[in-house]
Design an enzyme around this catalytic site. Sequence first.
Site, PDB file in Angstrom:
ATOM      1  CE  LYS A  93      46.825 -13.964  51.924  1.00  0.00           C
ATOM      2  NZ  LYS A  93      45.542 -14.766  51.876  1.00  0.00           N
TER       3      LYS A  93
HETATM    4  P1  BMP Z   1      43.364 -23.562  55.732  1.00  0.00           P
HETATM    5  O1  BMP Z   1      42.930 -23.650  57.293  1.00  0.00           O
HETATM    6  O2  BMP Z   1      41.956 -24.398  55.109  1.00  0.00           O
HETATM    7  O3  BMP Z   1      44.510 -24.391  55.259  1.00  0.00           O
HETATM    8  O4  BMP Z   1      43.042 -22.038  55.305  1.00  0.00           O
HETATM    9  C1  BMP Z   1      43.868 -21.129  55.694  1.00  0.00           C
HETATM   10  C2  BMP Z   1      43.367 -19.799  55.138  1.00  0.00           C
HETATM   11  O5  BMP Z   1      44.319 -18.825  55.576  1.00  0.00           O
HETATM   12  C3  BMP Z   1      43.200 -19.535  53.702  1.00  0.00           C
HETATM   13  O6  BMP Z   1      41.981 -18.915  53.351  1.00  0.00           O
HETATM   14  C4  BMP Z   1      44.259 -18.798  53.145  1.00  0.00           C
HETATM   15  O7  BMP Z   1      44.097 -18.058  52.260  1.00  0.00           O
HETATM   16  C5  BMP Z   1      44.736 -18.230  54.636  1.00  0.00           C
HETATM   17  N1  BMP Z   1      46.206 -17.720  54.659  1.00  0.00           N
HETATM   18  C6  BMP Z   1      47.187 -18.861  54.881  1.00  0.00           C
HETATM   19  O8  BMP Z   1      46.874 -20.045  54.841  1.00  0.00           O
HETATM   20  N2  BMP Z   1      48.437 -18.457  55.020  1.00  0.00           N
HETATM   21  C7  BMP Z   1      48.865 -17.366  55.096  1.00  0.00           C
HETATM   22  O9  BMP Z   1      50.097 -17.095  55.374  1.00  0.00           O
HETATM   23  C8  BMP Z   1      47.902 -16.333  54.984  1.00  0.00           C
HETATM   24  C9  BMP Z   1      46.718 -16.435  54.670  1.00  0.00           C
HETATM   25  O10 BMP Z   1      45.739 -15.227  54.570  1.00  0.00           O
END
Ligand code: BMP
Length: 260
Positions: A93
């Site tokens: 990012k």
């Molecule tokens: P999780 O499914 O455990 O919540 O992880 C989601 C992942 O996606 C994390 O690594 C986070 O940084 C990324 N992410 C997100 O959740 N929402 C966004 O809008 C953009 C992301 O990159």
Amino acid sequence: DRASISFEKRAELATNQVAKQLFEIIALKKTNLCISVDLTSTAKILDLLEKVGEHVCLVKTHVDIIEDFNSDFVIQIKQLSKRLNFLILEDRKYADIGNTVSLQYLNGLYKIGEWADCVTVHSLPGEGILKALNGSTNGVSRGVFLLAEMSSEGNLITPDYTKATVEMAAKYPDLITGFVCQNKDTFKDPGLIQLTPGVQLETSGDSLGQIYNTPEKVILDKGADIAVVGRGIVAAKSPETQAVVYKNALWKCYQKRISG
Ligand code: BMP
């Protein structure tokens, strides 16, 4: 509309080489699952990927959370990516001026530009950030997913910001792999990929603002091409079993989507 076109066909429409490769991997392995390996040790990451790598098209990393990052890890994850046929997205990012981003991409401890097939980038600083990455790839095929929307509650991205982000991307067809976004109307180009995080079967959110949707909702309603699953798989008792559950659910929705 792009959601009704098959991944095979969309591989032919892609102008970015990483997008083309990703569409081809998805079609070949029959999986549009991206695993987000948000673990803090190299051994844990490699062990997890050994188990789930065959079920995913893309592995999303946050290398700056790894306690023991080293060059051998890079060699090993690249070997896994070749053997199990997935690409690597470093979810860095980037969000600074072009010159700084160019330095961050190529230098420091991580040298992301040397190993990541693609990276995530915020459009916030303006197009200098894309110019910088375009000039930093040294002729190797690399890709960028631009953040057009976020999954988190109360994020400050507005519809105008999203629209301007999509317009910015259109000027860099060789570089842009797709968008990290949440809605099917966000962009139209069938050669680009919609990567959608915030996917889980068990819960609807976490205590820090993450919002989850089901595979059905993100593929059929929200237009996701690839769904990103982190804790839904990583924190499961058997990540391998759970990866298969997500893979099958997502693929079934994709098939329903293209059969119209
Ligand atoms: P999780 O499914 O455990 O919540 O992880 C989601 C992942 O996606 C994390 O690594 C986070 O940084 C990324 N992410 C997100 O959740 N929402 C966004 O809008 C953009 C992301 O990159």
